[in-house]
Design an enzyme around this catalytic site. Structure first.
Site, short mmCIF file in Angstrom:
data_model
loop_
_atom_site.label_atom_id
_atom_site.label_comp_id
_atom_site.label_asym_id
_atom_site.label_seq_id
_atom_site.Cartn_x
_atom_site.Cartn_y
_atom_site.Cartn_z
N GLY A 180 2.85 -3.22 -6.82
CA GLY A 180 3.87 -2.35 -6.22
C GLY A 180 4.95 -2.06 -7.23
N GLY A 181 6.12 -1.68 -6.72
CA GLY A 181 7.22 -1.31 -7.61
C GLY A 181 8.26 -2.40 -7.71
N ASP A 182 9.45 -2.01 -8.19
CA ASP A 182 10.52 -2.98 -8.37
C ASP A 182 10.97 -3.58 -7.03
OD1 ASP A 182 10.43 -2.45 -11.07
OD2 ASP A 182 12.04 -0.98 -11.01
N ASN A 238 9.03 -6.66 3.81
CA ASN A 238 9.38 -8.09 3.80
C ASN A 238 8.27 -9.04 4.28
OD1 ASN A 238 11.90 -7.75 2.68
ND2 ASN A 238 12.81 -7.24 4.65
N SER A 261 7.66 3.33 -8.06
CA SER A 261 8.29 4.59 -8.47
C SER A 261 8.99 4.47 -9.81
CB SER A 261 9.30 5.02 -7.42
OG SER A 261 8.65 5.21 -6.19
N PRO A 271 0.82 -1.22 0.00
CA PRO A 271 0.00 0.00 0.00
C PRO A 271 0.85 1.27 0.00
CG PRO A 271 0.00 -1.01 2.19
CD PRO A 271 0.80 -1.92 1.30
N GLU A 313 10.92 -8.41 -3.42
CA GLU A 313 10.47 -9.21 -2.26
C GLU A 313 9.85 -10.52 -2.73
OE1 GLU A 313 7.92 -8.07 0.81
OE2 GLU A 313 8.77 -6.08 1.06
C1 LIG Z 1 19.67 14.18 -17.73
C2 LIG Z 1 18.66 13.10 -17.66
C3 LIG Z 1 19.27 11.81 -17.40
C4 LIG Z 1 18.28 10.72 -17.26
C5 LIG Z 1 18.97 9.40 -17.08
C6 LIG Z 1 17.98 8.41 -16.76
C7 LIG Z 1 18.53 7.03 -16.70
C8 LIG Z 1 17.53 6.19 -16.03
C9 LIG Z 1 17.88 4.75 -15.99
C10 LIG Z 1 17.03 4.14 -14.96
C11 LIG Z 1 17.27 2.70 -14.79
C12 LIG Z 1 16.34 2.21 -13.77
C13 LIG Z 1 16.62 0.82 -13.40
C14 LIG Z 1 15.66 0.39 -12.33
C15 LIG Z 1 15.90 0.46 -11.07
C16 LIG Z 1 14.90 0.07 -10.05
O1 LIG Z 1 15.07 -1.30 -9.77
C17 LIG Z 1 15.10 0.89 -8.80
C18 LIG Z 1 14.00 0.61 -7.79
O2 LIG Z 1 12.77 1.00 -8.30
P1 LIG Z 1 11.48 1.21 -7.36
O3 LIG Z 1 11.66 2.43 -6.56
O4 LIG Z 1 10.29 1.29 -8.31
O5 LIG Z 1 11.33 0.01 -6.46
N1 LIG Z 1 15.07 2.29 -9.16
C19 LIG Z 1 16.14 3.06 -9.04
O6 LIG Z 1 17.17 2.69 -8.57
C20 LIG Z 1 15.95 4.47 -9.51
C21 LIG Z 1 17.01 4.88 -10.45
C22 LIG Z 1 16.59 6.19 -11.03
C23 LIG Z 1 17.71 6.98 -11.42
C24 LIG Z 1 17.27 8.30 -11.93
C25 LIG Z 1 18.45 9.08 -12.24
C26 LIG Z 1 18.08 10.45 -12.68
C27 LIG Z 1 19.34 11.15 -13.05
C28 LIG Z 1 19.14 12.58 -13.28
C29 LIG Z 1 20.48 13.22 -13.55
C30 LIG Z 1 20.25 14.61 -13.86
C31 LIG Z 1 21.47 15.40 -14.14
C32 LIG Z 1 21.04 16.80 -14.41
C33 LIG Z 1 22.14 17.76 -14.34
C34 LIG Z 1 21.72 19.15 -14.47
N1 LIG Z 2 3.46 -2.61 4.17
C1 LIG Z 2 4.67 -2.14 3.97
N2 LIG Z 2 5.19 -1.19 4.77
C2 LIG Z 2 6.40 -0.68 4.54
N3 LIG Z 2 7.21 -1.07 3.52
C3 LIG Z 2 6.75 -2.01 2.70
C4 LIG Z 2 5.46 -2.60 2.88
N4 LIG Z 2 5.28 -3.51 1.88
C5 LIG Z 2 6.40 -3.50 1.14
N5 LIG Z 2 7.29 -2.61 1.61
C6 LIG Z 2 8.62 -2.25 1.07
O1 LIG Z 2 8.52 -1.01 0.39
C7 LIG Z 2 9.63 -0.85 -0.47
C8 LIG Z 2 9.27 -0.11 -1.70
O2 LIG Z 2 8.29 -0.77 -2.38
P1 LIG Z 2 7.93 -0.59 -3.90
O3 LIG Z 2 6.60 -1.24 -4.06
O4 LIG Z 2 9.01 -1.08 -4.75
O5 LIG Z 2 7.75 0.97 -4.09
P2 LIG Z 2 8.71 2.07 -4.75
O6 LIG Z 2 8.75 1.76 -6.21
O7 LIG Z 2 8.02 3.37 -4.49
O8 LIG Z 2 10.05 1.98 -4.13
C9 LIG Z 2 10.11 -2.26 -0.76
O9 LIG Z 2 11.42 -2.36 -0.29
C10 LIG Z 2 9.19 -3.16 0.04
O10 LIG Z 2 9.93 -4.19 0.64
#
Ligand SMILES: CCCCCCCCCCCCC/C=C/[C@@H](O)[C@H](COP(=O)(O)O)NC(=O)CCCCCCCCCCCCCCC
Ligand SMILES: Nc1ncnc2c1ncn2[C@@H]1O[C@H](COP(=O)(O)OP(=O)(O)O)[C@@H](O)[C@H]1O
Ligand SMILES: [Ca+2]
Length: 556
Positions: free
Chosen positions: A206-208, A184, A251, A149, A213
């Site tokens: 949910g997200g990644d 978890n 996200s 959630p 999990e």
């Molecule tokens: C200048 C614009 C640059 C844009 C570059 C974007 C590259 C994005 C590649 C993203 C790969 C994502 C791979 C996935 C990772 C996810 O597993 C993981 C978890 O996701 P969850 O929160 O949904 O659970 N997500 C992440 O680790 C988030 C990575 C996001 C990185 C965003 C980086 C933005 C960089 C912006 C740089 C800007 C420089 C500007 C200078 C003026």
């Molecule tokens: N009920 C909960 N309360 C708090 N954290 C949780 C709950 N359920 C899952 N999570 C954790 O929340 C984190 C983020 O979840 P995720 O669905 O990937 O969202 P986001 O993409 O915004 O990071 C994960 O690490 C997950 O283990």
């Protein structure tokens, strides 16, 4: 191949009398007496087949229901309540819901209502279509759903209740739903408690991080049920039998985006309903002989590790935290020193720069696993040949990224490694060496357009099956001395001093690994890809555009 005709009648669709036929491949209809093959009844519902009929493939029918209202339609899409009318007025009808493709790989639930002259005929049609649906044994009937959630913008529960549950119920899928109460919760429930035999699949809302999990729970459970020890880094892991569906509510949602082509909850729900199956590679990560985590999307040290560390303090901002932390990390422009050793993949799985993206039915992912894993006949080749030759790279890096899949997401629609494959048993290792801020910005910007982000002298990319990383500050004296043996005595002297004085900033700053959005507790890691360890309710990204025919016409 000609399909056997199962049922054929004259029914009306939007007040036009049509020849309607059902065979084991499709339901099709064409206005009676229309030989021009151009005009079809009412609005277009789907593509036209070779005979000029509109059709819906049986495998894309979601459900069929007798239309309960005691009326016939007059205007397009409008229903009117009318008094009892003679039989000829087509008061009996059934509605077929089916997958409708819209833009950007999104699917919607389309509907067509067919009117019959009598109830017996109507019921005969409903039954015949249902019989065909019951033959589709790949479709799930019972699912275990976990909802985070608090993922993304905290809309997970609402997205599931409003957009997904009605589709599951229309498709007669029964569900057990668990809204998680702590981090978890889903992982531990799957690992120890869940009665997995009762289900045909697991759904993650949910997200990644939430998906991570789920796979940790499922993979651990599968290994412990089979007596496999995941702490041993060279153990062959047992593939999980249950498929996983992802309803995006996070996200980044890159796993959903890279396997379906969009981050749309309705599209994902429909891929689950039709029973799609997409195998997927999983990396195991160890520190010495201790298992740390699994990864399926991004494993990033340096830039993406630092972005994640900073963003965790800004969780309250929601998805925007990554952009804020991204700019901050970009400005800090830190680089890290270390050594990467890796085992390159065989050439037959292509290269990260070959511009052959992974799509539905990908040829590379369909290669026999022996070709992908390089595990040839043990007796006919030497040990080195069988295992390949490890390569060593040492340097100063702004980012070290390992992408097991493209990591396409809304921020970067082609992803970190646009040609990475979902199920080829390899990971693309991207090394961004120390460069100017301006050059790094140019490299990052190319993730958002069509230009090649690897086409810079400071970027190297390799397709590998295993790799190890050791940050410089953890390298043993003998490793450093060996590498620096050809350097000057002065350099050797300083490197020792720095290792012993962490306050000195000389290449000793620490970063962390971002593992699918979680921080790893160790920087020195060993990574190995396990080919097709899990399966998703997805089919990879479809190649054709919306208006192209999705099926060979001869089959319909
Ligand atoms: C200048 C614009 C640059 C844009 C570059 C974007 C590259 C994005 C590649 C993203 C790969 C994502 C791979 C996935 C990772 C996810 O597993 C993981 C978890 O996701 P969850 O929160 O949904 O659970 N997500 C992440 O680790 C988030 C990575 C996001 C990185 C965003 C980086 C933005 C960089 C912006 C740089 C800007 C420089 C500007 C200078 C003026
Ligand atoms: N009920 C909960 N309360 C708090 N954290 C949780 C709950 N359920 C899952 N999570 C954790 O929340 C984190 C983020 O979840 P995720 O669905 O990937 O969202 P986001 O993409 O915004 O990071 C994960 O690490 C997950 O283990
Ligand atoms: Ca892969």
């Amino acid at each position: 191949m000609e399909q056997k005709l199962l049922l054929s009648s004259q029914l009306s669709v939007h007040n036009t009398l049509c020849e309607v036929t059902l065979n084991s491949a499709a339901l099709s209809w064409r206005p009676r007496g229309d030989n021009t093959h151009k005009r079809a009844a009412g609005r277009r519902y789907g593509p036209l087949n070779a005979a000029g009929s509109q059709y819906v493939p049986v495998c894309e029918i979601i459900s069929v229901q007798e239309t309960e209202e005691d009326c016939a339609s007059t205007g397009v899409g409008k229903w009117q309540k009318v008094p009892q009318t003679p039989v000829e007025s087509n008061q009996h009808a059934f509605t077929v819901s089916y997958v409708e493709r819209t833009q950007k790989h999104r699917w919607r639930c389309g509907e067509v209502t067919l009117h019959c002259t009598d109830r017996t005929l109507c019921l005969q049609w409903v039954q015949a279509i249902r019989e065909q649906l019951s033959l589709l044994t790949i479709r799930p009937k019972r699912l275990l759903v976990y909802i985070n959630p608090y993922g993304g913008k905290h809309h997970g529960k609402r997205i599931y209740e409003q957009k997904v549950a009605p589709i599951f119920s229309r498709a007669s899928i029964s569900t057990d739903v668990i809204v998680t109460e702590w981090a978890n919760h889903a992982r531990d429930h799957l690992k120890t408690e869940a009665e997995l035999k009762k289900y045909d699949g697991v759904v993650c809302v949910g997200g990644d991080g939430m998906f991570s999990e789920i796979i940790h729970g499922l993979i651990s459970r599968t290994q412990s049920d089979s007596g496999v020890d995941q702490n041993l880094s060279d153990e062959t892991l047992i593939p999980c039998s249950l498929r996983i569906g992802i309803i995006p509510a996070g996200s980044t949602d890159c796993i959903c985006y890279a396997t379906v082509g969009s981050n749309d909850p309705v599209t994902s729900a429909l891929h689950i309903v039709v029973g799609d199956s997409q195998p997927m590679d999983v990396c195991s990560i160890h520190h010495n002989n201790t298992f740390l985590r699994y990864s399926v999307s991004l494993l990033g040290y340096g830039f993406y590790g630092d972005v994640l560390t900073d963003s965790e303090r800004k969780r309250w901002m929601g998805p925007a935290r990554y952009d804020i932390s991204g700019v901050k990390t970009f400005m800090s422009h830190r680089y890290y020193e270390g050594t990467i050793t890796f085992l390159p993949a065989d050439e037959n799985v292509g290269t990260p720069r070959d511009k052959l993206p992974c799509r539905t039915g990908c040829n590379i992912c369909s290669l026999p696993s022996a070709d992908k894993q390089g595990s040839r006949d043990e007796e006919s080749v030497s040990d080195t040949d069988r295992k390949g030759v490890w390569q060593v790279i040492r340097g100063k890096f702004l980012a070290i990224n390992a992408a097991c899949m493209s990591c396409a997401c809304p921020r970067s629609p082609k992803g970190l490694s646009p040609s990475a494959h979902l199920a080829d048993g390899t990971v693309d290792l991207i090394l961004v060496r120390r460069c100017s801020r301006f050059d790094f910005l140019r490299h990052l910007l190319r993730h958002t357009n069509k230009d090649d982000q690897f086409d810079y002298p400071f970027v190297e990319v390799y397709r590998v099956r295993q790799f190890h990383f050791t940050p410089r500050y953890e390298e043993t004296n003998s490793e450093l001395d060996l590498r620096e043996a050809d350097g000057s005595g002065r350099k050797r002297f300083f490197s020792r001093i720095c290792r012993e004085h962490p306050a000195c900033n000389c290449s000793l700053v620490h970063s962390s690994w971002n593992c699918d959005g979680e921080i790893l507790p160790h920087a020195a890691i060993q990574v190995r890809v396990h080919c097709q360890l899990i399966k998703l309710f997805a089919r990879g990204i479809e190649e054709h555009s919306v208006f192209e025919e999705p099926y060979p016409l001869s089959a319909i």
